[in-house]
Scaffold this motif. Structure first.
Motif: not given
Length: 306
Positions: A1-7, A85-87, A265-271, A298-305
């Motif tokens: 589950m993707v955590i929405d920090q603004k929900r 998806d990664k340990p 997760d924006e900065h996590e994506f950047h890294h 990237w986030n759209e694909k992640r949400q669909k997955a």
């Protein structure tokens, strides 16, 4: 589950409560110390002491996160992990991955020690001397009722400081990715593909001076403010920087829940992808000037997955 920090949730209320404490209670707690601690020092010396508080804050945050990483596999903690998806590298079944992580951690200790125990004091002193010579800065350590900032005034000042500082960080960060002669220093920070709290200060000294020192000099030069407000803003920026690199999307983070705040997760994506998302605590410049489009795909694909 993707955590929405603004929900909206109970955790958002916890985040808002932290902001309330930061705005209203921190000045009340600190006010007596301003009189007792800084009464016998010049404003310049007092500001230098104040700037060194970032060192203590960094060490406390990292110390608090170590037990979290130790119990990272616990389901309640794991649900907030961004790269599901990664340990975690220290838990990887691949021995080389584990060994590389610990080698990188040792390398981090060297960079961090130099940056926070040498560069932070030197840069703080240099900033104070430069602004003093130019008659800029305007820091005041007065504690009388007339000069002590009201909470709402500090809040507005911190918003203005955030907009200025964020632009400075976005600009210097993007330059570090565009120009190879700068990226050769910045790429040290990208040695972490999965973030952990201490990698927030894992920078080559040249990159540290440019991307940390540059925006810091910009905000206090363009918008001088009371020392209490400056202290509040230092705490805010340091928390946001560490939260950027913790590897978790905590819904109770005080720096993520409001409009225009950039999720962790924006900065996590950047890294992980080494592209886009050049801002930090805000996403306004990523949206206005570019860098957000890669994350959105990237986030759209992640949400669909999910």
């Amino acid at each position: 589950m993707v955590i929405d920090q603004k929900r909206p949730s109970i955790w958002m209320l916890v985040a808002i409560l932290q902001v309330y404490v930061w705005i209203y209670e921190v000045p009340k707690i600190c006010k007596p110390f301003w009189t007792n601690t800084f009464a016998n020092y010049s404003d310049e010396t007092s500001e230098f002491i104040l700037n060194l508080s970032v060192i203590l804050f960094f060490l406390c945050y990292v110390a608090a996160m170590i037990p979290v990483y130790y119990f990272a596999q616990h389901p309640w903690i794991d649900q907030y992990k961004i790269q599901k998806d990664k340990p975690w590298p220290w838990l990887s079944k691949d021995e080389k991955t584990r060994n590389d992580f610990w080698k990188l951690t040792k390398r981090s200790v060297k960079f961090i020690s130099f940056n926070i125990f040498f560069l932070v004091p030197v840069m703080s002193y240099g900033k104070i001397m430069i602004l003093s010579k130019l008659n800029m800065g305007g820091t005041s350590f007065a504690t009388d009722e007339e000069s002590w900032p009201k909470p709402f005034r500090s809040f507005i000042d911190c918003i203005i400081l955030s907009i200025i500082h964020e632009f400075g960080f976005y600009a210097t960060h993007r330059l570090c990715h565009v120009y190879p002669f700068l990226y050769k220093y910045h790429k040290v920070h990208h040695e972490y593909k999965m973030n952990v709290a201490w990698c927030a200060q894992h920078n080559h000294p040249v990159d540290f001076i440019l991307s940390i020192g540059g925006p810091g000099l910009l905000f206090i030069s363009l918008y001088p403010c009371h020392s209490m407000t400056q202290f509040q803003f230092i705490l805010w920026v340091m928390y946001a920087n560490l939260d950027d690199h913790c590897g978790f999307s905590f819904p109770w983070s005080p720096v993520r829940w409001f409009p225009f705040a950039a999720p962790t997760d924006e900065h996590e994506f950047h890294h992980s992808k080494n592209i886009g998302c050049f801002g930090s605590k805000l996403d306004i410049y990523n949206r206005l000037l570019g860098g957000h489009e890669h994350y959105l795909k990237w986030n759209e694909k992640r949400q669909k997955a999910q």
